[in-house]
Design a protein around this motif. Sequence first.
Motif, PDB file in Angstrom:
ATOM      1  N   VAL A 119       0.843  -1.300  -0.107  1.00 57.12           N
ATOM      2  CA  VAL A 119       0.061   0.035   0.087  1.00 57.12           C
ATOM      3  C   VAL A 119       0.998   1.261  -0.138  1.00 57.12           C
ATOM      4  N   THR A 120       0.676   2.055  -0.951  1.00 50.76           N
ATOM      5  CA  THR A 120       1.598   3.338  -1.198  1.00 50.76           C
ATOM      6  C   THR A 120       0.725   4.421  -1.381  1.00 50.76           C
ATOM      7  N   ALA A 121       1.371   5.591  -1.774  1.00 51.75           N
ATOM      8  CA  ALA A 121       0.738   6.830  -2.331  1.00 51.75           C
ATOM      9  C   ALA A 121       1.044   7.272  -3.471  1.00 51.75           C
ATOM     10  N   PRO A 122       0.482   8.289  -4.012  1.00 52.64           N
ATOM     11  CA  PRO A 122       0.991   8.758  -5.454  1.00 52.64           C
ATOM     12  C   PRO A 122       2.451   9.193  -5.345  1.00 52.64           C
ATOM     13  N   ASP A 123       2.760   9.811  -4.368  1.00 50.19           N
ATOM     14  CA  ASP A 123       4.132  10.515  -4.552  1.00 50.19           C
ATOM     15  C   ASP A 123       5.328   9.494  -4.480  1.00 50.19           C
ATOM     16  N   LEU A 124       4.927   8.054  -3.796  1.00 52.48           N
ATOM     17  CA  LEU A 124       6.115   7.358  -3.914  1.00 52.48           C
ATOM     18  C   LEU A 124       5.863   6.243  -4.717  1.00 52.48           C
ATOM     19  N   LEU A 125       4.653   6.104  -5.469  1.00 49.46           N
ATOM     20  CA  LEU A 125       4.507   5.053  -6.245  1.00 49.46           C
ATOM     21  C   LEU A 125       5.627   4.991  -7.471  1.00 49.46           C
ATOM     22  N   PRO A 126       6.100   6.049  -8.018  1.00 50.33           N
ATOM     23  CA  PRO A 126       7.203   5.962  -8.732  1.00 50.33           C
ATOM     24  C   PRO A 126       8.322   5.144  -8.457  1.00 50.33           C
ATOM     25  N   ARG A 127       8.620   5.215  -7.096  1.00 47.15           N
ATOM     26  CA  ARG A 127       9.638   4.344  -6.578  1.00 47.15           C
ATOM     27  C   ARG A 127       9.472   2.898  -6.532  1.00 47.15           C
ATOM     28  N   VAL A 128       8.000   2.523  -6.472  1.00 48.12           N
ATOM     29  CA  VAL A 128       8.035   1.079  -6.541  1.00 48.12           C
ATOM     30  C   VAL A 128       7.805   0.560  -7.860  1.00 48.12           C
ATOM     31  N   ASN A 129       7.502   1.767  -8.814  1.00 48.84           N
ATOM     32  CA  ASN A 129       7.586   1.137 -10.133  1.00 48.84           C
ATOM     33  C   ASN A 129       8.746   0.993 -10.684  1.00 48.84           C
TER      34      ASN A 129
END
Length: 572
Positions: A119-129
């Motif tokens: 579970v993450t947020a829009p600001d950190l999703l790029p790091r997960v991607n």
Amino acid sequence: MNEHQLTQMLRADEEIITKKLDFWAKEAGDRTFFYYGEDDVALTYAEFARRTDDIAGNLAAMGIEKGDHVSVFSTNSLLCTLMMFGIWKAGAVYCPINFSFSGRLLAYQVNDTAPKLVVTAPDLLPRVNEIAEELESSPAVAVYQALEGSHDYVAELPAVHPSLKAVTWSELTKAASRPDITVSFDDPANLVYTSGTTGPSKGVVQPYRWMAGYTYGMRVLMTSDDVIYNDLPLYHVGGAIANVCRAAWAGCEVAVWNRFSPNDFWNRIHGRKVTSAILLDVMLPWLTKAEPRDDDRQNTLNKVHMQPLPLNHAEFAQRFGIDFVHAGFGQTETGMGAFVILKELEEGQGTPADQYQGLSHSELEKVAEESGLLVMAGDKAIKKGLMGYPSPFVEVSVRNQDDEECRAGEPGQLAYRPRLPGLLLHSYLGKPEKTIEAFKNLWFHTGDAAVLDEDGMLYFVDRLGDRIRVRGENLSSFQVEDMLLQLSGVKICAVVGIPSDEGDEDDIAAYIVPSENEVLTEDAIHSYSNDNLPKFMRPRYIRIVDEVPQTPTNKIEKYKLRNMILQELGRA
């Protein structure tokens, strides 16, 4: 006290945190539980319980089962807290991730945790991607969608990497029936990562009773009239358990912000009528730097936990009118193994009577005595490193290099043995050899040096091995070295911690030996660090050298490097 009496002490106030939340939702549902200062939002016990029931039901519908891992990666403390309780209610394990992580550090933790859902947020999703193709499994990913007007509202959510299954926020939060899950005191509740000294960070598996034992000394001092302040991250036990869960046990409010602000701290205290807070050593200098004011004592704050306890604790309490300061030894693996309460001011001399909330001085001292907790005069606590008496739930020992017990006053490694099951970590996830090593000779070895005096009082001496503390974060030299070795042209990297100019924390110094025919500059390494390392891991001092001192067996002699940088800085 025997085992039955100790068990009753923990169970008298319900040791399973979700059951305590259920109790307050039923008995005082209209009372504010969670105030989120970033958006000026207050959730009552009943509303918070309903929303976390929904999350739990939806997790179960997604196939999350008892014991499964769910990772939470966000700066938003409200999101983290809702997920934390929802995960527990589903019987799953709360696995927070340091929101400073990206790239190699993030990929390591996600792979090690092997969560079914992130579970993450829009600001950190790029790091997960960015790490999606490095993941050994393919967890589903849910992205938080803040309400319009929230501080972190985003009109258009970024897309989840195509190799990962996307879960919408509405799927996770729609109305649902809470699953019929029962957990016991020894079931795993959390997986919290701590720094390794000679290898990657380790996931600490904490059972439910760990939380009850860890918070015991602090929460018995609370009433439903108290208000707890929190600006600590929810990936650390201090924020998630010592503050948020302590409030749920006490039936009081917890007022939460995403980060510490020295400029806003006292406005926050005044605004929510806060009575209790945790202040790390890095925070205290920021608050004391402000010009003294005639109204410094005009506030509601009457109980402050300081970790570690600074020598100027009494000066701070006198200036700001703090009635009680408490301290101890808190650790991700062992909980709060030692604790002490300092009475800094007499009743009426600290918090103004018309602003005082919670237990009176006499009531607090009585509760402390009944709970096996030491209360001592603040002006008697003048020796550096005071941690207090051992918790009633553990045996304590200080061990020498041969793992024999030290004499009174002799420094050695602090070790604990639980007097009840479920009080310490279950294990280091997937690292049985590290678990066995830590529990050598049936004592858990903390990795910290301490002294136990003739009166049974514990004092902190130093961190052992290559452990470093920066900005309230514990890390190891291995972690920094591993990241710097990824930079092309670095042949050898040796990292040491040296005392910081302020507080009881460290600065990081890195010695770099370039590869043959490679040219490296300090500026280039600083630039790489700024781009790839979290702030708390970035070296303050970088020295490029032809060689580093080594033993005949090629082990780097870090004590010589530490002495070299201290001499250079004129601090030897």
